[in-house]
Design an enzyme around this catalytic site. Sequence first.
Site, PDB file in Angstrom:
ATOM      1  N   ARG A  48      -1.639   2.155  -7.261  1.00 42.05           N
ATOM      2  CA  ARG A  48      -0.350   1.443  -7.229  1.00 42.05           C
ATOM      3  C   ARG A  48      -0.509  -0.076  -7.251  1.00 42.05           C
ATOM      4  O   ARG A  48       0.390  -0.808  -6.817  1.00 42.05           O
ATOM      5  CB  ARG A  48       0.494   1.853  -6.023  1.00 42.05           C
ATOM      6  CG  ARG A  48       0.847   3.338  -6.018  1.00 42.05           C
ATOM      7  CD  ARG A  48       1.970   3.649  -5.051  1.00 42.05           C
ATOM      8  NE  ARG A  48       2.189   5.087  -4.951  1.00 42.05           N
ATOM      9  CZ  ARG A  48       1.574   5.872  -4.064  1.00 42.05           C
ATOM     10  NH1 ARG A  48       0.732   5.361  -3.195  1.00 42.05           N
ATOM     11  NH2 ARG A  48       1.809   7.169  -4.046  1.00 42.05           N
TER      12      ARG A  48
ATOM     13  N   LYS B  78       3.450  -9.276 -18.921  1.00 44.58           N
ATOM     14  CA  LYS B  78       3.845  -8.045 -19.611  1.00 44.58           C
ATOM     15  C   LYS B  78       2.597  -7.229 -19.896  1.00 44.58           C
ATOM     16  O   LYS B  78       1.677  -7.698 -20.562  1.00 44.58           O
ATOM     17  CB  LYS B  78       4.534  -8.376 -20.932  1.00 44.58           C
ATOM     18  CG  LYS B  78       6.001  -8.656 -20.816  1.00 44.58           C
ATOM     19  CD  LYS B  78       6.620  -8.571 -22.203  1.00 44.58           C
ATOM     20  CE  LYS B  78       8.070  -8.945 -22.214  1.00 44.58           C
ATOM     21  NZ  LYS B  78       8.626  -8.857 -23.579  1.00 44.58           N
TER      22      LYS B  78
ATOM     23  N   GLU C  53       2.140 -16.619 -33.280  1.00 46.28           N
ATOM     24  CA  GLU C  53       2.772 -16.774 -31.961  1.00 46.28           C
ATOM     25  C   GLU C  53       2.891 -18.246 -31.572  1.00 46.28           C
ATOM     26  O   GLU C  53       3.796 -18.623 -30.828  1.00 46.28           O
ATOM     27  CB  GLU C  53       1.993 -15.994 -30.892  1.00 46.28           C
ATOM     28  CG  GLU C  53       1.920 -14.486 -31.127  1.00 46.28           C
ATOM     29  CD  GLU C  53       3.210 -13.719 -30.780  1.00 46.28           C
ATOM     30  OE1 GLU C  53       4.210 -14.357 -30.409  1.00 46.28           O
ATOM     31  OE2 GLU C  53       3.210 -12.478 -30.902  1.00 46.28           O
TER      32      GLU C  53
ATOM     33  N   LYS D 169       5.855 -21.093 -22.770  1.00 44.79           N
ATOM     34  CA  LYS D 169       5.945 -19.728 -22.250  1.00 44.79           C
ATOM     35  C   LYS D 169       6.129 -19.744 -20.732  1.00 44.79           C
ATOM     36  O   LYS D 169       6.923 -18.967 -20.185  1.00 44.79           O
ATOM     37  CB  LYS D 169       4.698 -18.920 -22.630  1.00 44.79           C
ATOM     38  CG  LYS D 169       4.769 -17.497 -22.107  1.00 44.79           C
ATOM     39  CD  LYS D 169       4.208 -16.471 -23.022  1.00 44.79           C
ATOM     40  CE  LYS D 169       4.578 -15.073 -22.530  1.00 44.79           C
ATOM     41  NZ  LYS D 169       3.937 -14.007 -23.275  1.00 44.79           N
TER      42      LYS D 169
ATOM     43  N   GLU E  51      12.542 -10.290 -18.129  1.00 46.47           N
ATOM     44  CA  GLU E  51      13.254 -10.181 -19.397  1.00 46.47           C
ATOM     45  C   GLU E  51      14.660  -9.624 -19.251  1.00 46.47           C
ATOM     46  O   GLU E  51      15.056  -8.693 -19.940  1.00 46.47           O
ATOM     47  CB  GLU E  51      12.445  -9.319 -20.393  1.00 46.47           C
ATOM     48  CG  GLU E  51      12.880  -9.549 -21.834  1.00 46.47           C
ATOM     49  CD  GLU E  51      11.911  -8.941 -22.835  1.00 46.47           C
ATOM     50  OE1 GLU E  51      11.392  -7.850 -22.595  1.00 46.47           O
ATOM     51  OE2 GLU E  51      11.667  -9.591 -23.854  1.00 46.47           O
TER      52      GLU E  51
ATOM     53  N   ARG F 124      14.103 -14.642 -21.474  1.00 51.73           N
ATOM     54  CA  ARG F 124      12.752 -14.335 -21.903  1.00 51.73           C
ATOM     55  C   ARG F 124      12.704 -13.643 -23.258  1.00 51.73           C
ATOM     56  O   ARG F 124      11.714 -13.745 -23.984  1.00 51.73           O
ATOM     57  CB  ARG F 124      12.068 -13.454 -20.857  1.00 51.73           C
ATOM     58  CG  ARG F 124      10.630 -13.140 -21.227  1.00 51.73           C
ATOM     59  CD  ARG F 124       9.844 -12.542 -20.086  1.00 51.73           C
ATOM     60  NE  ARG F 124       8.502 -12.255 -20.556  1.00 51.73           N
ATOM     61  CZ  ARG F 124       7.464 -12.058 -19.770  1.00 51.73           C
ATOM     62  NH1 ARG F 124       7.614 -12.114 -18.477  1.00 51.73           N
ATOM     63  NH2 ARG F 124       6.282 -11.812 -20.282  1.00 51.73           N
TER      64      ARG F 124
ATOM     65  N   ASN G  70      10.552 -13.101 -28.205  1.00 57.21           N
ATOM     66  CA  ASN G  70      10.359 -12.032 -29.185  1.00 57.21           C
ATOM     67  C   ASN G  70      10.898 -12.404 -30.562  1.00 57.21           C
ATOM     68  O   ASN G  70      11.138 -11.530 -31.388  1.00 57.21           O
ATOM     69  CB  ASN G  70      11.028 -10.747 -28.690  1.00 57.21           C
ATOM     70  CG  ASN G  70      10.273 -10.149 -27.522  1.00 57.21           C
ATOM     71  OD1 ASN G  70       9.055 -10.034 -27.559  1.00 57.21           O
ATOM     72  ND2 ASN G  70      10.994  -9.801 -26.474  1.00 57.21           N
TER      73      ASN G  70
ATOM     74  N   HIS H 107       9.827 -10.492 -33.524  1.00 53.04           N
ATOM     75  CA  HIS H 107       9.149  -9.286 -33.041  1.00 53.04           C
ATOM     76  C   HIS H 107       9.905  -7.996 -33.330  1.00 53.04           C
ATOM     77  O   HIS H 107       9.297  -6.941 -33.440  1.00 53.04           O
ATOM     78  CB  HIS H 107       8.874  -9.397 -31.542  1.00 53.04           C
ATOM     79  CG  HIS H 107       7.742 -10.311 -31.209  1.00 53.04           C
ATOM     80  ND1 HIS H 107       7.721 -11.647 -31.573  1.00 53.04           N
ATOM     81  CD2 HIS H 107       6.564 -10.094 -30.560  1.00 53.04           C
ATOM     82  CE1 HIS H 107       6.599 -12.198 -31.144  1.00 53.04           C
ATOM     83  NE2 HIS H 107       5.874 -11.291 -30.525  1.00 53.04           N
TER      84      HIS H 107
ATOM     85  N   HIS I  57       7.670  -5.441 -34.963  1.00 47.77           N
ATOM     86  CA  HIS I  57       7.289  -4.152 -34.377  1.00 47.77           C
ATOM     87  C   HIS I  57       7.565  -3.011 -35.342  1.00 47.77           C
ATOM     88  O   HIS I  57       6.798  -2.046 -35.429  1.00 47.77           O
ATOM     89  CB  HIS I  57       8.049  -3.908 -33.071  1.00 47.77           C
ATOM     90  CG  HIS I  57       7.519  -4.695 -31.915  1.00 47.77           C
ATOM     91  ND1 HIS I  57       8.166  -4.756 -30.707  1.00 47.77           N
ATOM     92  CD2 HIS I  57       6.410  -5.453 -31.784  1.00 47.77           C
ATOM     93  CE1 HIS I  57       7.481  -5.520 -29.877  1.00 47.77           C
ATOM     94  NE2 HIS I  57       6.408  -5.960 -30.512  1.00 47.77           N
TER      95      HIS I  57
ATOM     96  N   HIS J 130      -0.898  -7.561 -35.089  1.00 44.69           N
ATOM     97  CA  HIS J 130       0.389  -7.876 -34.472  1.00 44.69           C
ATOM     98  C   HIS J 130       0.918  -9.233 -34.969  1.00 44.69           C
ATOM     99  O   HIS J 130       2.082  -9.363 -35.363  1.00 44.69           O
ATOM    100  CB  HIS J 130       0.236  -7.885 -32.953  1.00 44.69           C
ATOM    101  CG  HIS J 130       1.442  -8.346 -32.209  1.00 44.69           C
ATOM    102  ND1 HIS J 130       2.623  -7.643 -32.208  1.00 44.69           N
ATOM    103  CD2 HIS J 130       1.675  -9.459 -31.450  1.00 44.69           C
ATOM    104  CE1 HIS J 130       3.522  -8.298 -31.465  1.00 44.69           C
ATOM    105  NE2 HIS J 130       2.963  -9.398 -31.010  1.00 44.69           N
TER     106      HIS J 130
END
Lengths: 380, 380
Positions: free
Chosen positions: A140, A162, A204, A246, A256, A260, A264, A267, A271, A284
Amino acid sequence: MTAPSTLSNAVAPASADAARVRRVPIALEDRSYDIHIGNGLLEDAASWSGLPKARCALIVSNDTVAPLYLETVAARLRPHYAQVLSVVLPDGEAYKGWDAIERIASTLLEAAADRKTVLFALGGGVIGDMTGFAAAIYMRGVPFVQIPTTLLAQVDSSVGGKTAINHALGKNMLGAFYQPLRVLADLDTLKTLPDRELSAGLAEVIKYGPIADAAFLDWLEAHMDALRARDPAALAHAVQRSCEIKAWVVGQDERESGLRAILNFGHTFGHAIETGLGYGEWLHGEAVGCGMVMASDLSVRLGLMPAAFLDRMRTLIERAGLPVTAPAGIGVERFMALMRVDKKAEDGEIRFVLIESLGRAVMRSAPDALVAEVIRQHSA
Amino acid sequence: MTAPSTLSNAVAPASADAARVRRVPIALEDRSYDIHIGNGLLEDAASWSGLPKARCALIVSNDTVAPLYLETVAARLRPHYAQVLSVVLPDGEAYKGWDAIERIASTLLEAAADRKTVLFALGGGVIGDMTGFAAAIYMRGVPFVQIPTTLLAQVDSSVGGKTAINHALGKNMLGAFYQPLRVLADLDTLKTLPDRELSAGLAEVIKYGPIADAAFLDWLEAHMDALRARDPAALAHAVQRSCEIKAWVVGQDERESGLRAILNFGHTFGHAIETGLGYGEWLHGEAVGCGMVMASDLSVRLGLMPAAFLDRMRTLIERAGLPVTAPAGIGVERFMALMRVDKKAEDGEIRFVLIESLGRAVMRSAPDALVAEVIRQHSA
């Protein structure tokens, strides 16, 4: 949504001192940490001091990066930890799945590694995302350190907490928000980066201009050749400014829920390209580069930006060595369907990050017909 | 570490009104929520009101519980959600692994379920732990509601935000701290609970006495027969008092950095029994019952408690219908090795939750030889 320019001199000359170690703080209350940026960080004792005490450390890397840097990092960790384990995974987005987490967990459990164990992610974004997720869920939650060795990871994926793995039905669909203890962005590791990956990282970097800092977009246009030639001062500034922007965004919206999402930009389209082609075909950053062309066009078609903005973005993205046209083979219908399972989608409606003025992004939906036109326009 | 007795009347008569809905708040800042305890909660509109709006809900249950309650819950959810999905997993601890998470994630992704989707865990502790973990990681976190249908889940596993799956090398080794939106503990669902599972739940109820509330231990001795006979008022009080004590502990230490570990009284021994036998042989509560006998004996052997305490605990645990002797087949060496990978272990040293006075627990290590004697003494 414009990032404060006081964060740094956004148009600093590329002749700025490249040698000093820069620290960019990420302010997240008890989860705050620093990004260390500089040359020779892996060899610097300061990089490894002040981490929590533990019996055991685990370095996670891949079979491309491990031969270059694993032993250097292990040697630096051995004075601090009685047991320094390592897991070397196959390189590539295709391996960013549960099997990798299972290997990391098994290695830890076989060594009876307790919940003070510190994990070190040594590699690009895939290694960082997987190691971060493993750290988030092992017993955990155990602490971890990011050591990004690609430009993309240094300016984006290793910063902000993330973490994720892929699912056959979507990229990064299973994961956690989980902050590292520290990020060590050693610019020297970029010397061994293949050109194609450098370009992917530049996607990026470019993103931060239109979404948050018009002056940085100017700077990138002036220094793109220097960046591709790996000029140390230019890289140092690009990494620092990217991390500052960032940090500013993540500091306001860690999970997010709003702002935030502007990170993206490109993205949602990107994606869909990655998933449509199968992970590993395009990098990517390559998909994001092409996705930014599409998102810029959508911004123009919705009347938010003048047509010249699309030309400017496409030119810069091409100069970065990135593709600006998606493979037509995905098909418009499938492309749209893939975007509908994007994490930013709500009630099946696709939410796009669009530019409304240079340095300012907005979240907007768009008519399907218009989106389809954009996809067709930039596919071949 | 004694729980404040003002939380409730710890020695309330079993004749207390069983019909009213009791609410126990868990105070965790922006993650706070209520445990609803009462009869007929599944049918009560108030149980389902005020949850966040979403297009999609997913009920996760198992093939034992689903035939009894799935349709009732689905019917209650349909007015609130356009799409009500369900996943019915095989019943049992043996299935508490990644495969279940993968099935939940696939169901969600195939339905293009977005990150507002609400998950509902309908079942015992295994369903609650897995569903909570799936909620914690699906798109990096979606909300979820616990609907515990076993006594064990109502008094322990569904409260407090511990979620996890098992690993071949250890129980609950991969998971997250992730709080539900609400817990609906409908006491009517206990009517269909097999006797063996009722006893297993009583193990976790008994635990709260020695660790936090001596008066509750007295009450349990006075009402054990009523509890096994499923007297509604006795069950209502046992569930409420257990949840109050758990809420008090979790409210002070959400992520188990200290105090919270006392909730694992009997669990270090118990987990070793479960893993040693293979998941599914003994119920978790059975292993905890036997583990509490061992931990009580260790408390006595270390001079913390008088010998009479062991007799008292063993008698009460036996009266609850629980085993007080572990299978000798595990072997002392393997038993010890299994305890060393417990999440509470540090630097390979096993940390036991022990009782130092009635209602007060402490974390202590113990000499291996003494622990081995305890294991031998209570194995046959």
